[in-house]
Design a protein around this motif. Sequence first.
Motif, PDB file in Angstrom:
ATOM      1  N   MET A   4      46.633  42.280  36.481  1.00  8.07           N
ATOM      2  CA  MET A   4      46.594  40.866  36.411  1.00  8.07           C
ATOM      3  C   MET A   4      47.964  40.211  36.809  1.00  8.07           C
ATOM      4  O   MET A   4      48.044  39.396  37.613  1.00  8.07           O
ATOM      5  CB  MET A   4      46.515  40.512  35.009  1.00  8.07           C
ATOM      6  CG  MET A   4      46.324  38.834  34.663  1.00  8.07           C
ATOM      7  SD  MET A   4      46.503  38.361  32.961  1.00  8.07           S
ATOM      8  CE  MET A   4      48.389  38.941  32.599  1.00  8.07           C
ATOM      9  N   ILE A   5      49.204  40.931  36.410  1.00  8.33           N
ATOM     10  CA  ILE A   5      50.443  40.460  36.888  1.00  8.33           C
ATOM     11  C   ILE A   5      50.730  40.678  38.121  1.00  8.33           C
ATOM     12  O   ILE A   5      51.261  39.743  38.829  1.00  8.33           O
ATOM     13  CB  ILE A   5      51.440  41.251  35.815  1.00  8.33           C
ATOM     14  CG1 ILE A   5      51.575  41.097  34.583  1.00  8.33           C
ATOM     15  CG2 ILE A   5      53.150  40.891  36.463  1.00  8.33           C
ATOM     16  CD1 ILE A   5      52.204  41.764  33.590  1.00  8.33           C
ATOM     17  N   THR A   6      50.645  41.697  38.698  1.00  8.89           N
ATOM     18  CA  THR A   6      50.792  42.173  40.332  1.00  8.89           C
ATOM     19  C   THR A   6      49.897  41.264  41.206  1.00  8.89           C
ATOM     20  O   THR A   6      50.378  40.401  42.047  1.00  8.89           O
ATOM     21  CB  THR A   6      50.517  43.483  40.695  1.00  8.89           C
ATOM     22  OG1 THR A   6      48.999  43.904  40.289  1.00  8.89           O
ATOM     23  CG2 THR A   6      51.503  44.333  40.134  1.00  8.89           C
ATOM     24  N   ASP A   7      48.474  41.165  40.726  1.00  7.81           N
ATOM     25  CA  ASP A   7      47.635  40.091  41.311  1.00  7.81           C
ATOM     26  C   ASP A   7      47.949  38.714  41.319  1.00  7.81           C
ATOM     27  O   ASP A   7      48.533  37.966  42.361  1.00  7.81           O
ATOM     28  CB  ASP A   7      46.112  40.221  41.212  1.00  7.81           C
ATOM     29  CG  ASP A   7      45.456  41.323  41.603  1.00  7.81           C
ATOM     30  OD1 ASP A   7      46.171  42.147  42.181  1.00  7.81           O
ATOM     31  OD2 ASP A   7      44.459  41.648  41.234  1.00  7.81           O
ATOM     32  N   SER A   8      48.333  38.162  40.156  1.00  9.13           N
ATOM     33  CA  SER A   8      48.626  36.842  40.111  1.00  9.13           C
ATOM     34  C   SER A   8      50.206  36.375  40.520  1.00  9.13           C
ATOM     35  O   SER A   8      50.298  35.279  41.463  1.00  9.13           O
ATOM     36  CB  SER A   8      48.627  36.465  38.533  1.00  9.13           C
ATOM     37  OG  SER A   8      47.302  36.657  37.941  1.00  9.13           O
ATOM     38  N   MET A   9      51.058  36.868  40.388  1.00 12.90           N
ATOM     39  CA  MET A   9      52.275  37.124  41.150  1.00 12.90           C
ATOM     40  C   MET A   9      52.441  37.063  42.430  1.00 12.90           C
ATOM     41  O   MET A   9      53.210  36.285  43.178  1.00 12.90           O
ATOM     42  CB  MET A   9      53.446  37.869  40.351  1.00 12.90           C
ATOM     43  CG  MET A   9      53.678  37.593  38.871  1.00 12.90           C
ATOM     44  SD  MET A   9      54.206  35.826  38.513  1.00 12.90           S
ATOM     45  CE  MET A   9      52.674  35.092  38.124  1.00 12.90           C
ATOM     46  N   GLY A  10      51.534  38.060  43.045  1.00 14.92           N
ATOM     47  CA  GLY A  10      51.446  38.353  44.550  1.00 14.92           C
ATOM     48  C   GLY A  10      50.974  36.965  44.982  1.00 14.92           C
ATOM     49  O   GLY A  10      51.535  36.550  45.885  1.00 14.92           O
ATOM     50  N   PHE A  11      49.831  36.352  44.371  1.00 14.38           N
ATOM     51  CA  PHE A  11      49.091  35.209  45.414  1.00 14.38           C
ATOM     52  C   PHE A  11      50.159  34.016  44.937  1.00 14.38           C
ATOM     53  O   PHE A  11      50.447  33.264  45.966  1.00 14.38           O
ATOM     54  CB  PHE A  11      47.736  34.715  44.568  1.00 14.38           C
ATOM     55  CG  PHE A  11      46.945  35.983  44.974  1.00 14.38           C
ATOM     56  CD1 PHE A  11      46.547  36.512  46.080  1.00 14.38           C
ATOM     57  CD2 PHE A  11      46.005  36.324  44.001  1.00 14.38           C
ATOM     58  CE1 PHE A  11      45.912  37.513  46.290  1.00 14.38           C
ATOM     59  CE2 PHE A  11      44.984  37.367  44.221  1.00 14.38           C
ATOM     60  CZ  PHE A  11      44.816  37.845  45.490  1.00 14.38           C
ATOM     61  N   LEU A  12      50.866  33.991  43.577  1.00 17.09           N
ATOM     62  CA  LEU A  12      51.863  32.726  43.522  1.00 17.09           C
ATOM     63  C   LEU A  12      52.897  32.727  44.446  1.00 17.09           C
ATOM     64  O   LEU A  12      53.368  31.723  45.018  1.00 17.09           O
ATOM     65  CB  LEU A  12      51.961  32.822  42.077  1.00 17.09           C
ATOM     66  CG  LEU A  12      53.007  31.689  41.608  1.00 17.09           C
ATOM     67  CD1 LEU A  12      52.254  30.340  41.815  1.00 17.09           C
ATOM     68  CD2 LEU A  12      53.378  31.922  40.062  1.00 17.09           C
TER      69      LEU A  12
END
Length: 475
Positions: free
Chosen positions: A453-461
Amino acid sequence: MTDPSDAQLHDHAPHDAMDASTSLDEDNRLLPGFVSQVCDALDEGDDEAVYDLVEPLHPADIADLFELVEREYRGPLARAITDLLGADVLTELNDYVRDDVIDALPAAQVAELAGQLETDDAVAIIEEMEEADQRAVLAELEPADRAAIVDALSFPEESAGRLMQRDLVAVPEHMNVGQLIDYLREHADLTTEFWEIFIVDPQHRPVGTCQLSWILRTPRHIALADVMKRDQTLIPTDMDQEEVALRFQKYALISAAVIDGAGRLVGQITVDDIIHIVQEEAGEDILRMSGAGDGDINEPIRQSYSSRVRWLIANLGTALVASSIIALFGGAIEQLVALAVLMPIVASVGGNAGTQTMAVAVRALAMNQLTQSNTRRIIARELRIAVLNGATVAVLTGAGTALVFADAMLGGVIALAILVNIIIAGMAGVIVPVTLDRLEQDPAVASSVFVTMITDSMGFLAFLGLAVASGLASF
């Protein structure tokens, strides 16, 4: 209780030429044709033919046969081969397959098999049975065996009390070597497989150990107190089996005394039991990280479904967080299609980086290599690795993007986004497992959900936010 010899259990001695050609391939695996023959004989109800086919097999190969046939054949096969189904076969069976076999046998036969095993192996069979079946089997056991198993079942699951063997050699410290040798020769009821002799005080508390090699090379008149090793690793009955395995690994133990709350010697654990635990715990952690439950191909479908689907649903929930971030930048993506093309790269690279760090951290926690004493140092180490990895991948991705899309600004944006996401992934990969461990939660179970969740969310953001901030697109 007695246990089949290790040679009988584990030595896959070659069969004679005829048997090998008809039942085993060159890799010592049962041939499909042989398995089909056994199943055909079971379908025809020809128990004599089944017995004749199975009789030449090694006990380990008989166990393999039970695991290779369909579940509905296991009961009839167990009943057909009668005396060929010994304790040495049961100890080789997969846990789920063994349950199917035990369910097909009468209580008296199960009790007879359990009586041939060491206590820990017998407990492993009986503890999974229904309460009524347990009572029936225990009633058929010899009183001494029944008392040992009931005592073992009183300890928590996966504890040293469940794992320990009751059969050991313990003598008082006032003996000399000659008296010990005479004692071993005169008492035929002593266990026949041991590496160390435990020396105990009058309260039966262990005060030292003597290796057999010392006894054999020491003159008879020498007192045990003069040759015994007083430093020893004592295992409490309530210690978790994973911690026991770590003790064996750390101190290179062959066997260790197990003590009760009063410090009295109640059993021993040997390295052959620990090898099984190490394999089990290592595989368990890997499977938990993937959310695959037990991950056993013999596990019932309903159980596999139940253990896997709940983590998929949890992943679905966390994926919605990443999706909501993308939705915030819907206008920017419409203006610049390249953003949609490149987003998966940012998320994928960050996810892989997080998984790498998480695997290292979970293993270090399981091996007691990552503790409160060195947490900051390990986090700093992983941060440096993340910066190096991030810079390398960022340069390559940024340069490639700039060339493909003929847009240096876009190349710079994705390069910076990847650098940021890999650094975040590296930190999440170690901080999430450590935090869960501090909260007394199993880091192998839930870490992957949070790290993803952290890597996907922070990557997109990071990627979409930088694209908007740089003027490549707008909301």
